[in-house]
Write a protein that holds these residues in place. Sequence first.
Motif, short mmCIF file in Angstrom:
data_model
loop_
_atom_site.label_atom_id
_atom_site.label_comp_id
_atom_site.label_asym_id
_atom_site.label_seq_id
_atom_site.Cartn_x
_atom_site.Cartn_y
_atom_site.Cartn_z
N ASN A 1 -9.22 10.81 -5.44
CA ASN A 1 -9.92 9.69 -6.06
C ASN A 1 -9.00 8.49 -6.23
OD1 ASN A 1 -12.30 11.10 -6.27
ND2 ASN A 1 -11.94 11.75 -8.37
N GLU A 2 -7.80 8.73 -6.74
CA GLU A 2 -6.87 7.63 -6.95
C GLU A 2 -6.38 7.06 -5.63
OE1 GLU A 2 -2.92 6.54 -9.56
OE2 GLU A 2 -3.81 8.50 -9.73
N ARG A 3 -6.03 7.92 -4.71
CA ARG A 3 -5.57 7.44 -3.40
C ARG A 3 -6.67 6.69 -2.68
NH1 ARG A 3 -1.22 11.16 -0.27
NH2 ARG A 3 0.32 11.03 -1.90
N SER A 4 -7.90 7.16 -2.78
CA SER A 4 -8.98 6.47 -2.09
C SER A 4 -9.17 5.07 -2.65
CB SER A 4 -10.28 7.27 -2.15
OG SER A 4 -10.78 7.33 -3.47
N ALA A 5 -9.00 4.90 -3.95
CA ALA A 5 -9.11 3.56 -4.55
C ALA A 5 -8.02 2.66 -4.00
CB ALA A 5 -9.01 3.64 -6.07
N VAL A 6 -6.80 3.17 -3.94
CA VAL A 6 -5.67 2.38 -3.44
C VAL A 6 -5.85 2.08 -1.96
CG1 VAL A 6 -3.17 2.41 -3.03
CG2 VAL A 6 -4.08 3.19 -5.21
N GLU A 7 -6.27 3.08 -1.18
CA GLU A 7 -6.46 2.87 0.25
C GLU A 7 -7.59 1.90 0.52
OE1 GLU A 7 -6.87 6.82 1.79
OE2 GLU A 7 -4.70 7.16 1.77
N LEU B 1 0.83 -1.19 0.00
CA LEU B 1 0.00 0.00 0.00
C LEU B 1 0.87 1.26 0.00
CD1 LEU B 1 -2.75 1.37 0.17
CD2 LEU B 1 -2.67 1.08 2.64
N ALA B 2 1.90 1.27 0.83
CA ALA B 2 2.81 2.42 0.87
C ALA B 2 3.49 2.62 -0.48
CB ALA B 2 3.85 2.23 1.97
N GLY B 3 3.86 1.54 -1.12
CA GLY B 3 4.48 1.63 -2.44
C GLY B 3 3.53 2.19 -3.48
N LEU B 4 2.27 1.76 -3.42
CA LEU B 4 1.30 2.27 -4.38
C LEU B 4 1.00 3.74 -4.13
CD1 LEU B 4 -1.20 -0.71 -4.52
CD2 LEU B 4 0.25 0.10 -6.36
N LEU B 5 0.93 4.14 -2.87
CA LEU B 5 0.67 5.54 -2.56
C LEU B 5 1.83 6.43 -2.96
CD1 LEU B 5 -1.14 5.23 0.86
CD2 LEU B 5 -2.15 5.84 -1.34
N ALA B 6 3.00 5.83 -3.10
CA ALA B 6 4.17 6.61 -3.50
C ALA B 6 4.37 6.63 -5.01
CB ALA B 6 5.42 6.01 -2.82
N LEU B 7 3.39 6.17 -5.76
CA LEU B 7 3.48 6.19 -7.22
C LEU B 7 3.87 7.59 -7.68
CD1 LEU B 7 0.31 4.18 -8.27
CD2 LEU B 7 2.67 3.49 -8.59
N GLU C 1 1.94 -5.62 -10.78
CA GLU C 1 0.61 -5.54 -11.40
C GLU C 1 -0.27 -4.54 -10.64
OE1 GLU C 1 -2.72 -6.35 -13.94
OE2 GLU C 1 -0.56 -6.23 -14.14
N MET C 2 -0.16 -4.51 -9.34
CA MET C 2 -0.95 -3.56 -8.56
C MET C 2 -0.51 -2.13 -8.85
SD MET C 2 -1.86 -5.48 -4.98
CE MET C 2 -0.22 -6.01 -4.56
N ARG C 3 0.77 -1.92 -9.07
CA ARG C 3 1.26 -0.58 -9.47
C ARG C 3 0.64 -0.20 -10.82
NH1 ARG C 3 5.85 1.92 -7.19
NH2 ARG C 3 6.04 3.08 -9.12
N ARG C 4 0.64 -1.15 -11.75
CA ARG C 4 0.09 -0.89 -13.08
C ARG C 4 -1.40 -0.56 -12.99
NH1 ARG C 4 -2.58 -2.98 -17.28
NH2 ARG C 4 -3.15 -4.85 -16.13
#
Length: 152
Positions: A34-40, A14-20, A124-127
């Motif tokens: 919107n994007e962060r809420s989807a990831v969170e 999750l931390a890695g995705l939020l650091a995109l 894949e989750m990053r993508r």
Amino acid sequence: MRGVTMRIPNFIVLAGLLALPGLATFANGAELQNERSAVEECGAHSESAMRECLSKRSQQSKRMLEQAEAQAAARLSMWDEDSKYISRAKEKLRTSSKAFEQYRDAQCAFDSSLGGGAIGNALEMRRLGCLIGLNTRRSEQLNSTVAALPAK
């Protein structure tokens, strides 16, 4: 103890995705939210469920983009302008949509590669996070671009 060990890798993902990189450079705070809420939201699940959640969100964003493209074309059809300009604008919309799709796929492949040696699931989750963000921004861009066109 098992629940704790499962949460630590999820937190790291999750931390890695939020650091995109794309998340840090948004001009619009609502887009970022919107994007962060989807990831969170998806980060509240196990890793496999997180991927499934992001995949569903990605499909939703794709449908939202398709709807925005259709609405833009419909709005162009109702534009109070000569038909030759309407036809030209519709063709440019189709060209733009194809180019965006190519850009999005290349950009998200690049973004995924920035995961380095992470396992395939994390890449894949990053993508998927990248797809959600770019589809959302493109949808909003299309909607705002044609919103002010005067109707017949």
